[in-house]
Write a protein that holds these residues in place. Structure first.
Motif, mmCIF file in Angstrom:
data_model
loop_
_atom_site.group_PDB
_atom_site.id
_atom_site.type_symbol
_atom_site.label_atom_id
_atom_site.label_comp_id
_atom_site.label_asym_id
_atom_site.label_seq_id
_atom_site.Cartn_x
_atom_site.Cartn_y
_atom_site.Cartn_z
ATOM 1 N N LEU A 31 0.832 -1.201 0.000
ATOM 2 C CA LEU A 31 0.000 0.000 0.000
ATOM 3 C C LEU A 31 0.871 1.257 0.000
ATOM 4 O O LEU A 31 0.611 2.199 -0.757
ATOM 5 N N GLY A 32 1.913 1.273 0.812
ATOM 6 C CA GLY A 32 2.831 2.417 0.824
ATOM 7 C C GLY A 32 3.553 2.584 -0.499
ATOM 8 O O GLY A 32 3.719 3.707 -0.997
ATOM 9 N N TRP A 33 3.966 1.472 -1.093
ATOM 10 C CA TRP A 33 4.616 1.526 -2.399
ATOM 11 C C TRP A 33 3.671 2.070 -3.455
ATOM 12 O O TRP A 33 4.069 2.887 -4.298
ATOM 13 N N ALA A 34 2.424 1.634 -3.428
ATOM 14 C CA ALA A 34 1.447 2.088 -4.427
ATOM 15 C C ALA A 34 1.215 3.592 -4.322
ATOM 16 O O ALA A 34 1.126 4.288 -5.343
ATOM 17 N N PHE A 35 1.133 4.107 -3.114
ATOM 18 C CA PHE A 35 0.935 5.546 -2.964
ATOM 19 C C PHE A 35 2.178 6.337 -3.367
ATOM 20 O O PHE A 35 2.076 7.416 -3.936
ATOM 21 N N SER A 36 3.359 5.798 -3.084
ATOM 22 C CA SER A 36 4.570 6.533 -3.462
ATOM 23 C C SER A 36 4.760 6.544 -4.981
ATOM 24 O O SER A 36 5.188 7.543 -5.547
ATOM 25 N N VAL A 37 4.431 5.441 -5.644
ATOM 26 C CA VAL A 37 4.553 5.391 -7.097
ATOM 27 C C VAL A 37 3.477 6.248 -7.757
ATOM 28 O O VAL A 37 3.729 6.922 -8.758
ATOM 29 N N PRO A 43 3.468 7.416 -16.513
ATOM 30 C CA PRO A 43 2.258 6.994 -17.239
ATOM 31 C C PRO A 43 1.647 5.694 -16.713
ATOM 32 O O PRO A 43 0.456 5.476 -16.839
ATOM 33 N N ASP A 44 2.448 4.819 -16.090
ATOM 34 C CA ASP A 44 1.921 3.555 -15.591
ATOM 35 C C ASP A 44 1.631 3.578 -14.100
ATOM 36 O O ASP A 44 1.381 2.542 -13.498
ATOM 37 N N ALA A 45 1.649 4.730 -13.477
ATOM 38 C CA ALA A 45 1.475 4.830 -12.035
ATOM 39 C C ALA A 45 0.063 4.465 -11.588
ATOM 40 O O ALA A 45 -0.144 4.050 -10.458
ATOM 41 N N SER A 46 -0.911 4.592 -12.453
ATOM 42 C CA SER A 46 -2.278 4.302 -12.041
ATOM 43 C C SER A 46 -2.509 2.815 -11.787
ATOM 44 O O SER A 46 -3.437 2.450 -11.077
#
Length: 110
Positions: A31-37, A43-46
């Protein structure tokens, strides 16, 4: 002690298991990684938010439906992943405890 506390105790005891704690910590790290990315302009952050959701299935789907009715945005994602990870960690811990067996419990006479 009341009956409801006695039934809850083995489930909470499962959270002291290393597998359950490791799973819960891994979900929080995802979850922390997803928010930081997702905070960057990549373009692929979503798609980064998909991984914590997939890691907490199937409980996450139930929480998703319940929290979606509130329409609270990113709070729903965090709340859903945390509740899903906690519920799955309890199941993992209880399963490991059941498979491990209780050595203090007397078994059937041979």
């Amino acid at each position: 002690m009341t009956d409801s506390i006695r039934r809850l105790h083995p489930l909470l005891r499962g959270l002291t298991n290393v597998f359950a704690v490791g799973y819960f910590a891994g979900c929080l790290l995802l979850l922390g990684w997803a928010f930081s990315v997702s905070s960057g302009d990549r373009p692929d952050a979503s798609l980064a938010g998909v991984w914590p959701v997939l890691a907490t299935l199937p409980v996450r789907v139930i929480v998703l439906v319940a929290v979606h009715l509130l329409d609270v945005g990113q709070v729903a994602i965090v709340l859903g992943v945390c509740v899903g990870a906690l519920a799955n960690a309890i199941v993992i811990g209880a399963t490991v405890e059941a498979l491990r067996g209780d050595s203090g419990r007397a078994g059937p006479a041979a």
